[in-house]
Design a protein around this motif. Structure first.
Motif, mmCIF file in Angstrom:
data_model
loop_
_atom_site.group_PDB
_atom_site.id
_atom_site.type_symbol
_atom_site.label_atom_id
_atom_site.label_comp_id
_atom_site.label_asym_id
_atom_site.label_seq_id
_atom_site.Cartn_x
_atom_site.Cartn_y
_atom_site.Cartn_z
ATOM 1 N N ASP A 140 -3.778 14.669 -6.413
ATOM 2 C CA ASP A 140 -4.961 13.911 -6.824
ATOM 3 C C ASP A 140 -5.728 14.702 -7.879
ATOM 4 O O ASP A 140 -5.350 15.814 -8.260
ATOM 5 N N HIS A 146 -0.222 15.512 -1.844
ATOM 6 C CA HIS A 146 -0.044 14.419 -0.884
ATOM 7 C C HIS A 146 1.407 13.953 -0.915
ATOM 8 O O HIS A 146 2.089 14.058 -1.944
ATOM 9 N N VAL A 165 1.850 7.107 5.040
ATOM 10 C CA VAL A 165 0.968 8.043 4.333
ATOM 11 C C VAL A 165 -0.006 8.660 5.329
ATOM 12 O O VAL A 165 -0.269 8.101 6.389
ATOM 13 N N ASP A 166 -0.540 9.819 4.976
ATOM 14 C CA ASP A 166 -1.524 10.495 5.812
ATOM 15 C C ASP A 166 -2.917 10.130 5.304
ATOM 16 O O ASP A 166 -3.610 10.931 4.705
ATOM 17 N N PHE A 167 -3.311 8.869 5.550
ATOM 18 C CA PHE A 167 -4.584 8.325 5.086
ATOM 19 C C PHE A 167 -5.471 7.979 6.274
ATOM 20 O O PHE A 167 -4.966 7.606 7.336
ATOM 21 N N PHE A 171 -2.808 1.706 4.211
ATOM 22 C CA PHE A 171 -2.283 1.643 2.846
ATOM 23 C C PHE A 171 -1.289 0.484 2.776
ATOM 24 O O PHE A 171 -0.218 0.535 3.377
ATOM 25 N N ALA A 191 -4.810 4.770 -4.684
ATOM 26 C CA ALA A 191 -5.348 4.939 -3.328
ATOM 27 C C ALA A 191 -5.883 6.359 -3.125
ATOM 28 O O ALA A 191 -6.916 6.560 -2.477
ATOM 29 N N LEU A 192 -5.184 7.354 -3.689
ATOM 30 C CA LEU A 192 -5.642 8.744 -3.571
ATOM 31 C C LEU A 192 -7.021 8.922 -4.194
ATOM 32 O O LEU A 192 -7.899 9.571 -3.617
ATOM 33 N N LEU A 195 -10.035 7.672 -2.225
ATOM 34 C CA LEU A 195 -10.417 8.494 -1.075
ATOM 35 C C LEU A 195 -10.884 9.892 -1.486
ATOM 36 O O LEU A 195 -11.099 10.744 -0.631
ATOM 37 N N TRP A 199 -12.285 13.056 0.990
ATOM 38 C CA TRP A 199 -11.598 14.346 1.146
ATOM 39 C C TRP A 199 -12.438 15.498 0.608
ATOM 40 O O TRP A 199 -12.385 16.609 1.124
ATOM 41 N N ARG A 219 -5.068 14.810 6.832
ATOM 42 C CA ARG A 219 -5.842 14.068 5.837
ATOM 43 C C ARG A 219 -6.364 12.740 6.398
ATOM 44 O O ARG A 219 -7.284 12.154 5.847
ATOM 45 N N SER A 220 -5.776 12.271 7.491
ATOM 46 C CA SER A 220 -6.214 11.000 8.080
ATOM 47 C C SER A 220 -7.360 11.181 9.069
ATOM 48 O O SER A 220 -7.971 10.210 9.489
#
Length: 362
Positions: A140, A146, A165-167, A171, A191-192, A195, A199, A219-220
Motif C-alpha cells: 500500500d 499485503h 484477504v486479511d481485511f 472484500f 481496497a488497500l 483501509l 491501518w 490486519r483484520s
C-alpha cells in the motif's frame, strides 16, 4: 463463543468478516485440500440458526452427510467445536467419495499463465503445483505488505476465483468473464487504500503502546487491549470505515481505578477531534500517557493469574481484578468463574456469580 485464537488455530484460513463475529469466510482444509466456506451466524450467535454457504465441490462431497451436519450445528456449543466436527466429517467424506476433481482443459493453463505474465511474476510469491492456488502480493502507499490468496476453479476465467484477504471488512470482487488477474489485483489495490487510515491508526497504537491482546494482531483485527497501569487496561474496538471517530471503549481493572477513567471519558467526549490521530485523542480524553512496552517490564503492571499462575490462557490475559485496593490481584475470567462455582459460599444470579476473592477473601 470460544476465543478467536482457538478458531485461528483450528482453521487459520477462516477469517471474521465483521466486528460482531457473525460472519466468517475462508477455507477449511482436509487431506491437503482447501474448500471455500462462508458461515453466517445470527446476532445471538446461536449455531442452530447458522447458515453455511460453500463451493459446489464441498457441497457435493458433504451432500450425504447434511443431516449429521445439521445435528452437529444444534449440539455444538460454539463455532470452534463445530469446525472441529466439520473437519473430521470432511476427512471421512473424502475417504469415501470418488475423486470429484474436474480436469482442467489446456485453455485454463494457457489463460492463467498469460494473465500472470501480463500482471508480472514479481507480484506472485506463490503458485501451487496444480496451478489452482495463486497468491499475489501488493504494497500500500505506506509500504505495508499485503497478500491475497486466489483459489481458481476449472471454469476460470468464466467464473471468478475465491479470494481470501486479511481485511477487517468483506472484500467482494466485481467480475466479468473477460476479466483477468490484473482486474482482481487493481481492485485489491483500491481496497488497500480505502483501509489506509484504519491501518495507520492501528499501527500507531501497536508501535507506541503496550498491546496486551491480541498478542500478534492480524490486519483484520479491529480490537486492541491497551495497558494503562497496574492491572488496568482499556479494550477498544475501532470502526474500519471511521477509524478517527471515538471507538467503543471498555475498561478492565479494579473499580476504584477504572471509575475515574470512565468519568474522564464521558466528561471529555465532546473534545474528540477527528482531525488528529485516534491514539492522541484517547490520551487527551483520558488525560493520561499510555506506557510504551519498550520502557516497561511485564512485572511493572501485569501479573499472572492468581488461580492458574499463568499470564496467558488460551491466548487471553488476566482481565478481572479484585476491587479491594490493598489486593488488586488479577484473574482470568474463566479461572475465576470456575473457582467461584466450586465455593459453597458463592451465589449466582442469572449469568453473574458473586463470591470472595481467592486472595483477600473480600
Amino acid at each position: 463463543m470460544a476465543g478467536a485464537g482457538a478458531l485461528l488455530r483450528q482453521c487459520p484460513l477462516l477469517l471474521p468478516q465483521d466486528r460482531d463475529g457473525t460472519a466468517y469466510e475462508g477455507f477449511v482444509t482436509a487431506q491437503g485440500k482447501d474448500f471455500h466456506i462462508r458461515i453466517l451466524l445470527p446476532m445471538d450467535l446461536q449455531l442452530k440458526n447458522a447458515r453455511i454457504e460453500c463451493s459446489w465441490h464441498l457441497k457435493k462431497i458433504l451432500h450425504q452427510y447434511r443431516h449429521i451436519l445439521k445435528q452437529r450445528l444444534h449440539s455444538c456449543p460454539d463455532l470452534v467445536s463445530f469446525m472441529v466436527e466439520l473437519k473430521t466429517l470432511l476427512e471421512i467424506a473424502l475417504k469415501n467419495t470418488p475423486d470429484l476433481h474436474i480436469p482442467r482443459p489446456p485453455e485454463y493453463y494457457s489463460c492463467l499463465v498469460r494473465d500472470i505474465e501480463i500482471l508480472g511474476w514479481d507480484k506472485v510469491p506463490y503458485v501451487d503445483a496444480g496451478l489452482s492456488t495463486v497468491k499475489l502480493k501488493a504494497e500500500d502507499s505506506c509500504g505495508r505488505q499485503h497478500l491475497i490468496t486466489l483459489k481458481l476453479n476449472a471454469k476460470y476465467p468464466t467464473e471468478p476465483p475465491d479470494c481470501l484477504v486479511d481485511f477487517p471488512v468483506q472484500f467482494a470482487v466485481s467480475w466479468m468473464p473477460q476479466n483477468s488477474l490484473t482486474d482482481i489485483y487493481n481492485q485489491f489495490l483500491v481496497a488497500l487504500e480505502s483501509l489506509k487510515e484504519f491501518w495507520d491508526a492501528m499501527d500507531e497504537i501497536d508501535g507506541k503502546t503496550w498491546v496486551l491482546e491480541p498478542e500478534n494482531p492480524t490486519r483484520s483485527a479491529t480490537t486492541r487491549r491497551i495497558a494503562i497501569g497496574n492491572n488496568v487496561s482499556v479494550n477498544i474496538d475501532v470502526d474500519p470505515w471511521h477509524p478517527n471517530m471515538l471507538p467503543e471503549c471498555y475498561f478492565l481493572g479494579a473499580e476504584h481505578v477504572v471509575n475515574p477513567l470512565r468519568m474522564k471519558l464521558n466528561n471529555n467526549m465532546h473534545l474528540w477531534d477527528p482531525e488528529i490521530s485516534l491514539l492522541q485523542n484517547l490520551k487527551d480524553l483520558l488525560e493520561i500517557d499510555f506506557p510504551p512496552r519498550a520502557v516497561l517490564e511485564k512485572s511493572d503492571f501485569a501479573k499472572d493469574c492468581g488461580i492458574c499462575y499463568a499470564y496467558r490462557l488460551d491466548g487471553s490475559t488476566p482481565d478481572h481484578v479484585c476491587n479491594e485496593p490493598r489486593c488488586g490481584q488479577p484473574f482470568h475470567q474463566a479461572c475465576l468463574y470456575e473457582w467461584l462455582q466450586g465455593l459453597p459460599s458463592s451465589r449466582q444470579s442469572f449469568n453473574v456469580i458473586f463470591g470472595a476473592c481467592p486472595y483477600c477473601n473480600k
